[in-house]
Write an enzyme that holds these catalytic residues in place. Sequence first.
Site, PDB file in Angstrom:
ATOM      1  N   ASN A 178       0.806  -1.233   0.000  1.00 50.06           N
ATOM      2  CA  ASN A 178       0.000   0.000   0.000  1.00 50.06           C
ATOM      3  C   ASN A 178       0.838   1.282   0.000  1.00 50.06           C
ATOM      4  OD1 ASN A 178       0.730  -0.791   2.589  1.00 50.06           O
ATOM      5  ND2 ASN A 178      -1.059   0.126   3.539  1.00 50.06           N
ATOM      6  N   GLU A 275       4.937  -4.318  11.894  1.00 52.09           N
ATOM      7  CA  GLU A 275       3.876  -3.314  11.701  1.00 52.09           C
ATOM      8  C   GLU A 275       2.738  -4.043  11.001  1.00 52.09           C
ATOM      9  OE1 GLU A 275       3.706  -0.245  12.657  1.00 52.09           O
ATOM     10  OE2 GLU A 275       5.777   0.205  13.203  1.00 52.09           O
ATOM     11  N   CYS A 309      -3.390   0.747   6.891  1.00 49.61           N
ATOM     12  CA  CYS A 309      -3.439  -0.099   8.094  1.00 49.61           C
ATOM     13  C   CYS A 309      -4.072   0.602   9.284  1.00 49.61           C
ATOM     14  CB  CYS A 309      -2.033  -0.545   8.454  1.00 49.61           C
ATOM     15  SG  CYS A 309      -0.902   0.845   8.558  1.00 49.61           S
ATOM     16  N   GLU A 489       7.965   2.909  14.269  1.00 49.63           N
ATOM     17  CA  GLU A 489       8.673   3.486  13.131  1.00 49.63           C
ATOM     18  C   GLU A 489       8.439   4.992  13.109  1.00 49.63           C
ATOM     19  OE1 GLU A 489       7.355   1.018   9.704  1.00 49.63           O
ATOM     20  OE2 GLU A 489       9.257  -0.035   9.955  1.00 49.63           O
TER      21      GLU A 489
HETATM   22  P1  NAD Z   1       1.026  -9.671   3.411  1.00 50.95           P
HETATM   23  O1  NAD Z   1       1.260 -10.067   4.823  1.00 50.95           O
HETATM   24  O2  NAD Z   1       0.268 -10.573   2.547  1.00 50.95           O
HETATM   25  O3  NAD Z   1       2.426  -9.428   2.657  1.00 50.95           O
HETATM   26  C1  NAD Z   1       3.368  -8.508   3.128  1.00 50.95           C
HETATM   27  C2  NAD Z   1       4.743  -8.920   2.638  1.00 50.95           C
HETATM   28  O4  NAD Z   1       5.107 -10.160   3.215  1.00 50.95           O
HETATM   29  C3  NAD Z   1       4.863  -9.084   1.124  1.00 50.95           C
HETATM   30  O5  NAD Z   1       6.115  -8.570   0.720  1.00 50.95           O
HETATM   31  C4  NAD Z   1       4.820 -10.601   0.962  1.00 50.95           C
HETATM   32  O6  NAD Z   1       5.474 -11.041  -0.204  1.00 50.95           O
HETATM   33  C5  NAD Z   1       5.555 -11.046   2.200  1.00 50.95           C
HETATM   34  N1  NAD Z   1       5.246 -12.417   2.646  1.00 50.95           N
HETATM   35  C6  NAD Z   1       4.094 -13.109   2.435  1.00 50.95           C
HETATM   36  N2  NAD Z   1       4.185 -14.325   3.039  1.00 50.95           N
HETATM   37  C7  NAD Z   1       5.402 -14.372   3.643  1.00 50.95           C
HETATM   38  C8  NAD Z   1       6.069 -15.359   4.435  1.00 50.95           C
HETATM   39  N3  NAD Z   1       5.504 -16.526   4.739  1.00 50.95           N
HETATM   40  N4  NAD Z   1       7.303 -15.080   4.893  1.00 50.95           N
HETATM   41  C9  NAD Z   1       7.895 -13.888   4.620  1.00 50.95           C
HETATM   42  N5  NAD Z   1       7.313 -12.930   3.869  1.00 50.95           N
HETATM   43  C10 NAD Z   1       6.073 -13.165   3.395  1.00 50.95           C
HETATM   44  O7  NAD Z   1       0.352  -8.222   3.478  1.00 50.95           O
HETATM   45  P2  NAD Z   1      -0.150  -7.319   2.270  1.00 50.95           P
HETATM   46  O8  NAD Z   1      -1.406  -7.895   1.729  1.00 50.95           O
HETATM   47  O9  NAD Z   1       0.988  -7.050   1.357  1.00 50.95           O
HETATM   48  O10 NAD Z   1      -0.468  -5.954   3.030  1.00 50.95           O
HETATM   49  C11 NAD Z   1      -1.669  -5.712   3.684  1.00 50.95           C
HETATM   50  C12 NAD Z   1      -1.499  -5.867   5.187  1.00 50.95           C
HETATM   51  O11 NAD Z   1      -0.426  -5.060   5.640  1.00 50.95           O
HETATM   52  C13 NAD Z   1      -2.704  -5.385   5.949  1.00 50.95           C
HETATM   53  O12 NAD Z   1      -3.022  -6.287   6.980  1.00 50.95           O
HETATM   54  C14 NAD Z   1      -2.255  -4.065   6.529  1.00 50.95           C
HETATM   55  O13 NAD Z   1      -2.929  -3.672   7.691  1.00 50.95           O
HETATM   56  C15 NAD Z   1      -0.818  -4.321   6.773  1.00 50.95           C
HETATM   57  N6  NAD Z   1      -0.066  -3.059   6.855  1.00 50.95           N
HETATM   58  C16 NAD Z   1       0.395  -2.623   8.068  1.00 50.95           C
HETATM   59  C17 NAD Z   1       1.057  -1.411   8.180  1.00 50.95           C
HETATM   60  C18 NAD Z   1       1.556  -0.901   9.518  1.00 50.95           C
HETATM   61  O14 NAD Z   1       2.393  -0.005   9.526  1.00 50.95           O
HETATM   62  N7  NAD Z   1       1.078  -1.404  10.627  1.00 50.95           N
HETATM   63  C19 NAD Z   1       1.275  -0.653   7.048  1.00 50.95           C
HETATM   64  C20 NAD Z   1       0.798  -1.118   5.825  1.00 50.95           C
HETATM   65  C21 NAD Z   1       0.140  -2.336   5.734  1.00 50.95           C
END
Ligand code: NAD
Length: 515
Positions: A178, A275, A309, A489
């Site tokens: 995002n 995060e 998020c 962060e």
């Molecule tokens: P996701 O968890 O599907 O993927 C995030 C990242 O993790 C990607 O780069 C993905 O390739 C990688 N990944 C996936 N499986 C993995 C594994 N088993 N081991 C290591 N890496 C792996 O999340 P998304 O769909 O990309 O993002 C949306 C989520 O992110 C939402 O839940 C949102 O709330 C959260 N988010 C949190 C923040 C924050 O600062 N708290 C900010 C932005 C997004």
Amino acid sequence: MRLRVSGQIYTCLRRRYTTVTGSAAQVQQPLNYVNGQRDQPQGRDQASRFDLINPATGEVLRQVQNSGVEEVDGAIRAAQQALPSWSRQSGFDRGQVLRKAAQLIRERCEELARTEVLDTGKPIWEARYDIQGCADTIDYYGGLAAAITGEFTQLAGGSFAYTIREALGVVGAIGAWNYPFQMAAWKSSPALACGNTVVFKPSPFTPLTAVMLGEIYREAGLLDGGYNVIQGEGETGQLLCRHPGVAKMSFTGSVPTGSRIMEACAQDIKYVTLELGGKSPLIIFSDADIDNAVKGAMLANFSNQGQVCSNGTRVFVQKDVAQQFLEKLVERTRKMKIGDPNAEDTTVGATISSSQADKVMAYVEGAKKEGATVVYGGERVSVSDPWLAGGHYLSPCILADCHDDMTVVREEVFGSVMSVLTFDTEEEVLRRANDTEFGLAGGVFTRDLSRAHRVAAGMEAGSLYVNNYNIYPVGVPFGGYKKSGIGRENGRDTLDYYSQIKSVYVEMNDVDCPY
Ligand code: NAD
């Protein structure tokens, strides 16, 4: 830009149009960035590829090779080689590199923002705002780098102790889709300021700008290997987490992936910051400026197609102003303009992917079945431009008649779906607001100063807003309570998560030994 224009003009317009929207021919192959160079992943041990899709058009821009064991290992070795020299530089010198990088980012804001739009489908003005914010963050850590010091403690008999704040080593970082450039910047700049080196894996949905950041760091004077990028999906992420050469993992993404990362890091007792997701409350009291509260609720739900998020998606409105709030909210939301992310007046761009759009729509349908009333939006929108026909455009959704047990009120949607709930008393709303496994953010709109601080203190979340929402000024720490994460962060405290403290005791007298 309609088909009625003559063939020649049509071609010309199309060319201009695709320049800003991004066509396959104009997009560079997303590559790894290792040791200061773009590098094609071979993925010999991992044959799989993934598609890079322009969310605005649905067009497949490129096929990207997942990085395998060799590439991940190569990036970590490059970071290890750069580590001694980078960590021994003075904080001031490291800071100068970061400050120069910030300046270059500001100069290249437009190019970076257009690329970010291509990856994410977000409106161009939001992308510019994100990029400028990243320059500020990198500048901020550049400024702090010289101030990373230890402490001196005077002890009895003239003895003393001091602490040294040391780098952790190679930091592995993984980002969500995002805010792709922001994640690369928010993780790499405090890590580099503390003397670490970095291997970053962007989301496979958004691989482009992380590599551009690498080239900017290099131009700013970062030595090769200081910041590296590997492309890939979850499996590549796991290779990074499990690599013994990585000292710490910094992750942004969903809660289930965060758990997997923590598990992977447990093996070698690696440092972890997470995060994660949220389902944050926004509380509007009847004494609030309702027009202001409407704007706040929109910021809390509809920026970045709702893919934020910290969004305040559970909007609690005190009963006596609920109707007035809803009417004003619908009136203002109606004016949002859905369409081409590259157009200056667009306020709602494309959802990141078809599966994300399906997920959001399923939550809306589920909410209706559970008794919610859609008072606005919650539909797929066909934008009139034929070039955008393959993108996924959803109208912001306002749900009324919601109750605390609905799926849409309990789970993170990660799309523009606002659930409006009503309440009577402060005590009641605080209890309901905290009744969630998440704790990323929260907000309160009121004119009563004491109440504002009381509610902020009572909310179980890491980032609270009084009379505003989703503002992230540099220097204000950001992060979650409960399942929303570990660590902070964007603030000074972040440096604690990228460094370790060594204590040195110095004896000035004969050793006093009872044996
Ligand atoms: P996701 O968890 O599907 O993927 C995030 C990242 O993790 C990607 O780069 C993905 O390739 C990688 N990944 C996936 N499986 C993995 C594994 N088993 N081991 C290591 N890496 C792996 O999340 P998304 O769909 O990309 O993002 C949306 C989520 O992110 C939402 O839940 C949102 O709330 C959260 N988010 C949190 C923040 C924050 O600062 N708290 C900010 C932005 C997004």
